[in-house]
Design a protein around this motif. Structure first.
Motif, PDB file in Angstrom:
ATOM      1  N   ASP A 102       0.792  -1.227   0.000  1.00 43.37           N
ATOM      2  CA  ASP A 102       0.000   0.000   0.000  1.00 43.37           C
ATOM      3  C   ASP A 102       0.832   1.290   0.000  1.00 43.37           C
ATOM      4  O   ASP A 102       0.534   2.207  -0.775  1.00 43.37           O
ATOM      5  CB  ASP A 102      -0.997  -0.004   1.163  1.00 43.37           C
TER       6      ASP A 102
ATOM      7  N   ALA B  94      -7.361  -8.538  -5.490  1.00 45.91           N
ATOM      8  CA  ALA B  94      -7.000  -7.145  -5.745  1.00 45.91           C
ATOM      9  C   ALA B  94      -6.956  -6.816  -7.239  1.00 45.91           C
ATOM     10  O   ALA B  94      -7.600  -5.858  -7.673  1.00 45.91           O
ATOM     11  CB  ALA B  94      -5.674  -6.822  -5.055  1.00 45.91           C
ATOM     12  N   ARG B  97     -10.520  -6.619  -8.665  1.00 41.76           N
ATOM     13  CA  ARG B  97     -11.219  -5.378  -8.286  1.00 41.76           C
ATOM     14  C   ARG B  97     -10.806  -4.244  -9.198  1.00 41.76           C
ATOM     15  O   ARG B  97     -11.625  -3.457  -9.650  1.00 41.76           O
ATOM     16  CB  ARG B  97     -10.851  -4.982  -6.859  1.00 41.76           C
ATOM     17  N   ARG B  98      -9.491  -4.156  -9.454  1.00 44.99           N
ATOM     18  CA  ARG B  98      -8.984  -3.053 -10.281  1.00 44.99           C
ATOM     19  C   ARG B  98      -9.460  -3.163 -11.714  1.00 44.99           C
ATOM     20  O   ARG B  98      -9.559  -2.168 -12.422  1.00 44.99           O
ATOM     21  CB  ARG B  98      -7.460  -3.048 -10.264  1.00 44.99           C
ATOM     22  N   GLY B 255      -9.274  -1.704  -1.483  1.00 42.13           N
ATOM     23  CA  GLY B 255      -8.527  -2.956  -1.338  1.00 42.13           C
ATOM     24  C   GLY B 255      -8.242  -3.313   0.112  1.00 42.13           C
ATOM     25  O   GLY B 255      -8.345  -4.476   0.507  1.00 42.13           O
ATOM     26  N   ARG B 259      -9.347  -6.702   2.247  1.00 47.50           N
ATOM     27  CA  ARG B 259      -8.512  -7.615   3.036  1.00 47.50           C
ATOM     28  C   ARG B 259      -9.062  -7.794   4.447  1.00 47.50           C
ATOM     29  O   ARG B 259      -9.110  -8.904   4.975  1.00 47.50           O
ATOM     30  CB  ARG B 259      -7.078  -7.080   3.100  1.00 47.50           C
ATOM     31  N   GLU B 495      -5.021   1.240  -7.183  1.00 49.03           N
ATOM     32  CA  GLU B 495      -6.404   1.585  -7.494  1.00 49.03           C
ATOM     33  C   GLU B 495      -6.590   3.092  -7.575  1.00 49.03           C
ATOM     34  O   GLU B 495      -5.774   3.849  -7.091  1.00 49.03           O
ATOM     35  CB  GLU B 495      -7.333   1.024  -6.414  1.00 49.03           C
TER      36      GLU B 495
END
Lengths: 117, 506
Positions: A102, B94, B97-98, B255, B259, B495
């Protein structure tokens, strides 16, 4: 189908195509590498652990059928512990994603969006 | 079992489902509400909804039944149902989703730029969905028959009607609420009676099953190591290919929330699955006659009357009937939404769409497709197949693992996948697993190696699907989609970069 919540987030194409800029960014390359190098070994390890458990049930038969309480044997207890191991591995991945994926992703996003604005 | 109490319990669950669905209707106003609840669901709610949707007849009734019949080997079912979420999370959630693809056919078309791939994926979604809906209807018929003596079709028809009503009314937003609510009904319904059952069992001197092979691993199947590995593969890799599971990851806002949601889901499932195990073990002591009469799936419902008895036993049995109906309704609603979405978007009206140019199926087409999505498995459930519900669900997992798992994993991580390779792999893997499923469903489980290979096909069909996809793709390198570089960036870049998802810019 239209993509919800994204229509208004178009980045103006300043200084080349946004895809090309992201694609060329070393942080994007690093991000993909980190993700891939973590999840594939993780998935392999995880599957291997379960397969090993089944194999033990077959070959380490005496050990696995050691009775703990009544007819409750080690195999049964280990079986239920598989839930715990699944949860632990997931925790591991979540921490990895929070710490290693992230921040890099945010950095990359700020850069690209900042450069475009 | 008291028919009055059972009817009351079933009515309460059905009416509550419809009422919450109607409440959700007022909240869902747009097409995105209808399909993905506008990504506005918090992780706690979403996890409850995933748990509620995922814990089907197979989980509520089937696992205890299998444990009763075959012993500890059957614990692989709950372990595999849970572990499949981990692989889904780390390998595909992930990037998917993107991609902005709501359904598996959406993904197939976006990644491969091929309407054919989209069509094949759509057929597979509908097949898997119907295969998964079938045991829900079988379970509903069985449950209502045990509870009230009604013919088998009544329970199935009731579930079909309630599912249709709530799907027609509310779409995904209201379904999310309904399913979150149903997880907690199911957990309560299966956990509370355990307290009383265990108390009764202790006062009975805590007898344990005296069948040594029952508690010994690798005794349930004829070729135990092969069958167990194959089952594990099917369950681990099948979860990511289940149509109703995937769409749930879109209802998270981002995202990180996805999780969190998965972690909560694993905890919720892990807690739930302790209970069917207890029922299975107690069933081995007190209700092993159900195995001979071919009604092992009823063990959860029968135990309270046998162990506790009296009005208390009847009340607990009614609570379990309520929980079982919550399981049928929630899983069937989610599946019906997914199957109907694909039917209306790809198989029934796709030509119309192509000419009109739009992708968004009208809500009316969706409603027509919902009727079809529910009627087909309902009809199949009336054919009187004598099958354990968890086994049928296991077969649905095997088909999903042999088709969508390779499509997703290779599609996301391997840029050289071509539409030709993907379609060849989907047809080979999904087709072979499908044939094995049909033979097992129609002829029952056979003996020897052929029986084992057909009853648990994943160990050979999953590798075949991967190999076919890779080999055919390598032989058709000129068919790699033109904008593969863009697609890969969109799948793997962070994202909300403002990137247009692949395959949608035109």
């Amino acid at each position: 189908m239209s993509t919800v919540g994204r229509q208004d987030a178009q980045v103006p194409a300043a200084g080349g195509d946004v895809y090309e800029r992201v694609h060329a960014d070393p942080r994007y390359v690093e991000l993909r590498k980190r993700h891939r190098n973590f999840v594939f070994p993780l998935a392999g390890l995880f599957l291997g652990w379960y397969f090993l458990f089944v194999l033990m049930a077959d070959y380490a038969h005496d050990f696995m059928s050691t009775k703990v309480v009544g007819n409750i044997n080690i195999a049964l207890i280990f079986g239920l512990l598989q839930f715990v191991s699944t949860f632990a591995i997931t925790m591991w991945y979540v921490r990895f994603a929070d710490r290693k994926l992230d921040p890099l992703a945010d950095e990359l996003r700020n850069e690209v969006e900042g450069g475009a604005a | 079992m008291s028919p009055t109490l059972s009817v009351l319990a079933v009515s309460v669950v059905c009416l509550a489902t419809l009422a919450i669905g109607a409440y959700g209707l007022r909240l869902s106003r747009t097409t995105s509400d209808f399909y993905v609840a506008s990504r506005l669901v918090t992780p706690g709610w979403n996890a409850s909804a995933i748990g509620g949707e995922y814990l089907s007849a197979a989980s509520f009734l089937g696992i205890a039944g299998l444990v009763l019949v075959a012993g500890v080997d059957m614990l692989w079912f709950p372990v595999g149902y849970t572990a499949g979420y981990l692989l889904l999370l780390v390998l595909v959630a992930a990037p998917l989703r993107r991609s902005g693809a709501y359904t598996l056919p959406d993904f197939a078309e976006a990644r491969l730029e091929s309407p054919t791939a989209r069509r094949v994926a759509a057929v597979l979604v509908v097949t898997i969905g119907w295969l998964y809906l079938l045991p829900q209807f079988i379970g509903a018929g069985l449950t209502l028959q045990i509870a009230t003596g009604a013919p088998r079709w009544v329970g199935a028809a009731l579930v079909g009607a309630v599912v249709l009503a709530s799907v027609l009314a509310g779409g995904m937003r209201s379904i999310t609420l309904v399913q979150a609510f149903q997880y907690w009904i199911k957990l309560t319904a299966i956990a509370v009676p355990v307290v009383f059952l265990v108390a009764a069992w202790r006062s009975d001197g805590s007898p344990l099953p005296d069948d040594a092979s029952w508690v010994t691993p690798l005794h349930a199947f004829e070729h135990p190591l092969y069958s167990t590995y194959s089952l594990i593969l099917a369950l681990f890799f099948g979860t990511m290919g289940l149509p109703h599971v995937l769409v749930r990851f879109y209802t998270n806002p981002d995202g990180a929330a996805a999780r969190r949601t998965t972690l909560i889901v694993l905890a919720l499932l892990g807690v739930f699955y302790l209970f069917p195990t207890v029922y299975g073990v107690l069933g081995k002591v007190y209700a092993s006659d159900l195995v001979e009469s071919g009604r092992a799936d009823a063990v959860v419902l029968e135990l309270p009357e046998r162990l506790v008895g009296g009005t208390g036993g009847q009340l607990l049995a009614a609570l379990l009937v309520a929980g079982a109906f919550a399981a049928f309704l929630s899983t069937s609603s989610g599946l019906a939404v997914s199957v109907a979405g694909v039917l209306s978007q790809d198989l029934v009206r796709s030509e119309v769409h192509r000419t009109v140019g739009g992708r968004i199926p009208g809500v009316r087409a969706f409603r027509g497709a919902s009727v079809l999505a529910v009627l087909v498995p309902f009809g199949l459930s009336l054919l009187g197949l004598q099958l354990a519900v968890a086994d049928v669900v296991g077969l649905a997992f095997a088909v999903a693992a042999s088709s969508f798992c390779p499509l997703l994993v290779l599609g996301i991580w391997w840029r050289r996948l071509t539409p030709v390779g993907a379609v060849a792999g989907l047809v080979a893997g999904g087709g072979l697993a499908g044939i094995a499923v049909v033979i097992t469903l129609v002829a029952g489980r056979g003996d020897g190696w052929s029986g084992a290979l057909l009853a648990q096909p994943a160990a050979w069909t999953v590798p075949i699907a991967f190999v076919v996809m890779v080999v055919v793709s390598l032989r058709t390198p000129h068919r790699v989609p033109r904008s593969i570089a863009r697609t890969m960036v969109a799948l793997h870049a962070p994202e909300s970069l403002g990137l247009d998802p692949p395959g949608r810019s035109h």
